[in-house]
Design a protein around this motif. Structure first.
Motif, PDB file in Angstrom:
ATOM      1  N   LEU A  76       1.836  -1.628   2.089  1.00 11.83           N
ATOM      2  CA  LEU A  76       1.535  -2.268   0.820  1.00 11.83           C
ATOM      3  C   LEU A  76       1.440  -3.761   1.079  1.00 11.83           C
ATOM      4  CD1 LEU A  76       4.111   0.046  -0.192  1.00 11.83           C
ATOM      5  CD2 LEU A  76       2.429  -0.219  -2.018  1.00 11.83           C
ATOM      6  N   ILE A  77       0.253  -4.333   0.889  1.00 12.55           N
ATOM      7  CA  ILE A  77      -0.027  -5.712   1.281  1.00 12.55           C
ATOM      8  C   ILE A  77      -0.286  -6.547   0.028  1.00 12.55           C
ATOM      9  CG2 ILE A  77      -1.468  -7.203   2.695  1.00 12.55           C
ATOM     10  CD1 ILE A  77       0.089  -5.107   4.303  1.00 12.55           C
ATOM     11  N   GLY A  78       0.493  -7.626  -0.136  1.00  9.72           N
ATOM     12  CA  GLY A  78       0.351  -8.416  -1.346  1.00  9.72           C
ATOM     13  C   GLY A  78       0.423  -9.908  -1.117  1.00  9.72           C
ATOM     14  N   ASN A  79       0.175 -10.650  -2.198  1.00 11.69           N
ATOM     15  CA  ASN A  79       0.318 -12.103  -2.176  1.00 11.69           C
ATOM     16  C   ASN A  79       1.788 -12.478  -2.339  1.00 11.69           C
ATOM     17  OD1 ASN A  79      -0.196 -10.998  -4.930  1.00 11.69           O
ATOM     18  ND2 ASN A  79       0.205 -13.111  -5.591  1.00 11.69           N
ATOM     19  N   HIS A  80       2.176 -13.601  -1.724  1.00 14.29           N
ATOM     20  CA  HIS A  80       3.582 -14.009  -1.669  1.00 14.29           C
ATOM     21  C   HIS A  80       3.746 -15.323  -2.412  1.00 14.29           C
ATOM     22  CE1 HIS A  80       7.512 -13.315  -0.292  1.00 14.29           C
ATOM     23  NE2 HIS A  80       7.460 -13.807   0.925  1.00 14.29           N
ATOM     24  N   SER A  81       4.855 -15.448  -3.164  1.00 13.24           N
ATOM     25  CA  SER A  81       5.046 -16.685  -3.924  1.00 13.24           C
ATOM     26  C   SER A  81       6.456 -16.733  -4.484  1.00 13.24           C
ATOM     27  CB  SER A  81       4.044 -16.762  -5.082  1.00 13.24           C
ATOM     28  OG  SER A  81       4.256 -15.690  -5.987  1.00 13.24           O
ATOM     29  N   GLY A  82       6.818 -17.901  -5.041  1.00  8.57           N
ATOM     30  CA  GLY A  82       8.030 -17.992  -5.834  1.00  8.57           C
ATOM     31  C   GLY A  82       9.280 -18.421  -5.116  1.00  8.57           C
ATOM     32  N   PHE A 149       4.006  -9.100   3.378  1.00  6.42           N
ATOM     33  CA  PHE A 149       3.339 -10.273   2.816  1.00  6.42           C
ATOM     34  C   PHE A 149       2.794 -11.095   3.985  1.00  6.42           C
ATOM     35  CE2 PHE A 149       6.591  -9.230  -0.394  1.00  6.42           C
ATOM     36  CZ  PHE A 149       5.771  -9.052  -1.500  1.00  6.42           C
ATOM     37  N   PRO A 150       1.516 -10.908   4.334  1.00  9.91           N
ATOM     38  CA  PRO A 150       0.973 -11.550   5.533  1.00  9.91           C
ATOM     39  C   PRO A 150       0.917 -13.072   5.470  1.00  9.91           C
ATOM     40  CG  PRO A 150      -0.392  -9.686   4.865  1.00  9.91           C
ATOM     41  CD  PRO A 150       0.547  -9.965   3.747  1.00  9.91           C
ATOM     42  N   GLU A 151       1.057 -13.665   4.277  1.00 12.80           N
ATOM     43  CA  GLU A 151       1.105 -15.125   4.185  1.00 12.80           C
ATOM     44  C   GLU A 151       2.429 -15.668   4.716  1.00 12.80           C
ATOM     45  OE1 GLU A 151      -0.911 -16.643   0.208  1.00 12.80           O
ATOM     46  OE2 GLU A 151       0.192 -14.768  -0.131  1.00 12.80           O
ATOM     47  N   GLY A 152       3.482 -14.855   4.685  1.00 14.19           N
ATOM     48  CA  GLY A 152       4.792 -15.314   5.120  1.00 14.19           C
ATOM     49  C   GLY A 152       5.258 -16.518   4.307  1.00 14.19           C
ATOM     50  N   ILE A 153       5.917 -17.449   4.983  1.00 14.28           N
ATOM     51  CA  ILE A 153       6.437 -18.627   4.284  1.00 14.28           C
ATOM     52  C   ILE A 153       5.316 -19.547   3.807  1.00 14.28           C
ATOM     53  CG2 ILE A 153       8.643 -18.571   5.481  1.00 14.28           C
ATOM     54  CD1 ILE A 153       7.628 -20.827   7.265  1.00 14.28           C
ATOM     55  N   ARG A 154       4.110 -19.376   4.356  1.00  8.88           N
ATOM     56  CA  ARG A 154       2.970 -20.155   3.846  1.00  8.88           C
ATOM     57  C   ARG A 154       2.716 -19.828   2.375  1.00  8.88           C
ATOM     58  NH1 ARG A 154       1.499 -18.261   8.797  1.00  8.88           N
ATOM     59  NH2 ARG A 154       0.421 -16.472   7.872  1.00  8.88           N
ATOM     60  N   GLY A 155       3.009 -18.594   1.989  1.00  8.48           N
ATOM     61  CA  GLY A 155       2.818 -18.187   0.610  1.00  8.48           C
ATOM     62  C   GLY A 155       4.033 -18.464  -0.254  1.00  8.48           C
ATOM     63  N   VAL A 185      -2.528  -0.229   0.784  1.00 10.13           N
ATOM     64  CA  VAL A 185      -2.663  -0.386  -0.667  1.00 10.13           C
ATOM     65  C   VAL A 185      -2.481  -1.870  -0.980  1.00 10.13           C
ATOM     66  CG1 VAL A 185      -1.575   0.047  -2.917  1.00 10.13           C
ATOM     67  CG2 VAL A 185      -1.956   1.938  -1.323  1.00 10.13           C
ATOM     68  N   PRO A 186      -3.524  -2.552  -1.472  1.00 10.07           N
ATOM     69  CA  PRO A 186      -3.394  -3.966  -1.817  1.00 10.07           C
ATOM     70  C   PRO A 186      -2.618  -4.140  -3.126  1.00 10.07           C
ATOM     71  CG  PRO A 186      -5.586  -3.190  -2.361  1.00 10.07           C
ATOM     72  CD  PRO A 186      -4.894  -2.044  -1.699  1.00 10.07           C
ATOM     73  N   MET A 187      -1.871  -5.244  -3.212  1.00  6.77           N
ATOM     74  CA  MET A 187      -1.105  -5.562  -4.423  1.00  6.77           C
ATOM     75  C   MET A 187      -1.442  -6.978  -4.872  1.00  6.77           C
ATOM     76  SD  MET A 187       2.788  -4.284  -3.523  1.00  6.77           S
ATOM     77  CE  MET A 187       3.003  -5.603  -2.300  1.00  6.77           C
ATOM     78  N   GLY A 188      -1.652  -7.154  -6.164  1.00  5.22           N
ATOM     79  CA  GLY A 188      -1.807  -8.478  -6.746  1.00  5.22           C
ATOM     80  C   GLY A 188      -0.636  -8.735  -7.678  1.00  5.22           C
ATOM     81  N   ILE A 189       0.178  -9.739  -7.368  1.00  5.11           N
ATOM     82  CA  ILE A 189       1.403 -10.003  -8.127  1.00  5.11           C
ATOM     83  C   ILE A 189       1.235 -11.302  -8.893  1.00  5.11           C
ATOM     84  CG2 ILE A 189       3.899 -10.330  -7.996  1.00  5.11           C
ATOM     85  CD1 ILE A 189       3.817  -8.768  -5.331  1.00  5.11           C
ATOM     86  N   VAL A 190       1.358 -11.217 -10.211  1.00  5.71           N
ATOM     87  CA  VAL A 190       1.186 -12.368 -11.093  1.00  5.71           C
ATOM     88  C   VAL A 190       2.484 -12.619 -11.851  1.00  5.71           C
ATOM     89  CG1 VAL A 190       0.014 -13.162 -13.195  1.00  5.71           C
ATOM     90  CG2 VAL A 190      -1.303 -12.119 -11.344  1.00  5.71           C
ATOM     91  N   GLY A 191       2.926 -13.858 -11.863  1.00  2.00           N
ATOM     92  CA  GLY A 191       4.133 -14.227 -12.590  1.00  2.00           C
ATOM     93  C   GLY A 191       5.198 -14.825 -11.703  1.00  2.00           C
ATOM     94  N   CYS A 192       5.283 -14.366 -10.465  1.00  4.18           N
ATOM     95  CA  CYS A 192       6.320 -14.905  -9.569  1.00  4.18           C
ATOM     96  C   CYS A 192       6.051 -16.365  -9.202  1.00  4.18           C
ATOM     97  CB  CYS A 192       6.442 -14.039  -8.322  1.00  4.18           C
ATOM     98  SG  CYS A 192       7.241 -12.439  -8.655  1.00  4.18           S
TER      99      CYS A 192
END
Length: 272
Positions: A76-82, A149-155, A185-192
Motif C-alpha cells: 500500500l503506497i501513499g503520500n506522507h505528511s504531518g 511511504f516512498p517519500e520518507g522524511i522528505r514527505g 494499491v495506491p493511497m491518497g491521504i488528505v487531512g494529515c
C-alpha cells in the motif's frame, strides 16, 4: 509484560478485543509475537487509543476499501505528511476494520525511530518494521500487507507551503513489487497535512537531537478531518529493462496517488 497484563483488561473494550481477534494472525507464535515483534496485547491497547482518534478526533472517512485485497501479499503506497506518522496509523486502522475483509498491515518506519529509547520496541509491537528491503521482501513472501511511504522524511517533514505536493519517491518499493510479484494499491491521504502544519525545520536543533528534522509546528496534532482514498490495484511484471523503466513505473504510481489526493480534496467540506 506484567504492565501489559495489568493494563489490557482495564483499558481495552470488548469491541477492540473483537476487532483484533478477528484479524488473520498467521505469523503469530504461541507467545503472542510474530517474527518482527508484533504483540497482540500491545496492539489491542494501542488500537483502543487509535480507535478514538480515528472515529472522534480526526473523524476519518475511508473511500475505496473494496480495492484492498482481503488476503495475499500487498504493498500500500501513499503520500506522507504531518510530521508525526498519523497517516500510517489511520490507514492501518482503516484496513484493519475494512468491512470487505479486515487485515492488519505492517508499516515501514524510518531507521532512526528505533534509536529512540523504548520507542523501537513499542513500534515493533504495534506492527511497525524498520524500512529495510530484506525485511519487506521476507514479509511479502509470508503474504503480508505492507504500508510504505516512498517519500520518507522528505514527505513527513516538508513545510506546510508544500502541502499535497509529492516529493521525490524512492524506487525500492517498485523493485520489491516486481521481484515478489506483489500488487500495489495506491493511497491518497488528505487531512494529515493540516494536523501538524510546519513553518520551518529548525536544523541546528535537529542536529543536536540527532533527528532528521525538528519542525516549528503545533505541539500536539490538530483535529483536522482526514479522508483516505484507496485506488485499484496496480500490477508490474518483473521485466523492467533498466532503471529508467523503473522510474516510469514509479511515476505511474505517483500519478495515481495524485488523482486520489485530488479526490480526497474534493470530498472535504473544510479542513476541520
Amino acid at each position: 509484560m506484567a504492565f501489559r497484563r495489568y493494563l489490557k483488561p482495564r483499558v481495552v473494550p470488548q469491541e477492540v478485543e473483537q476487532i483484533v481477534d478477528a484479524l488473520p494472525h498467521h505469523n503469530v507464535g504461541s507467545q503472542g509475537y510474530d517474527p518482527w515483534g508484533l504483540n497482540l496485547d500491545t496492539a489491542k491497547i494501542s488500537f483502543t487509543a487509535v480507535r478514538w482518534l480515528y472515529e472522534h478526533y480526526f473523524r476519518v472517512e475511508a473511500h475505496g476499501l473494496e480495492n484492498v485485497p482481503a488476503d495475499g501479499r500487498l504493498l500500500l503506497i501513499g503520500n506522507h505528511s504531518g510530521q508525526l506518522p498519523m497517516d500510517g496509523v489511520m490507514a492501518a486502522y482503516a484496513i484493519a476494520t475494512n468491512p470487505h475483509g479486515p487485515r492488519l498491515p505492517r508499516t515501514m518506519v524510518e531507521r532512526w525511530f528505533p534509536t529512540v529509547p523504548f520507542l523501537g520496541n513499542f513500534i515493533n509491537q504495534v506492527g511497525g518494521v524498520v524500512g529495510d528491503p530484506k525485511n519487506c521482501g521476507k514479509m511479502l513472501e509470508r503474504e503480508e500487507a505492507i504500508i510504505v511511504f516512498p517519500e520518507g522524511i522528505r514527505g513527513s517533514g516538508k513545510p506546510y507551503r508544500l502541502r499535497y505536493q509529492l516529493q521525490r519517491f524512492g524506487h525500492g518499493f517498485m523493485h520489491l513489487a516486481m521481484e515478489h510479484r506483489t500488487p500495489i494499491v495506491p493511497m491518497g491521504i488528505v487531512g494529515c497535512e493540516e494536523t501538524m502544519p510546519s513553518v520551518t525545520n529548525i536544523k541546528p536543533l535537529a542536529r543536536m537531537l540527532g533527528v532528521p528534522y525538528f519542525p516549528l509546528a503545533p505541539l500536539v496534532p490538530l483535529p483536522a478531518k482526514v479522508h483516505i482514498c484507496f485506488g485499484e490495484p496496480m500490477h508490474f511484471p518483473d521485466d523492467a529493462r533498466d532503471e529508467g523503466e523503473v522510474e516510469r513505473r514509479v511515476e505511474r504510481v505517483k500519478d495515481a496517488i495524485r488523482d486520489l489526493i485530488d479526490q480526497g480534496l474534493a470530498k472535504r467540506r473544510g479542513k476541520f
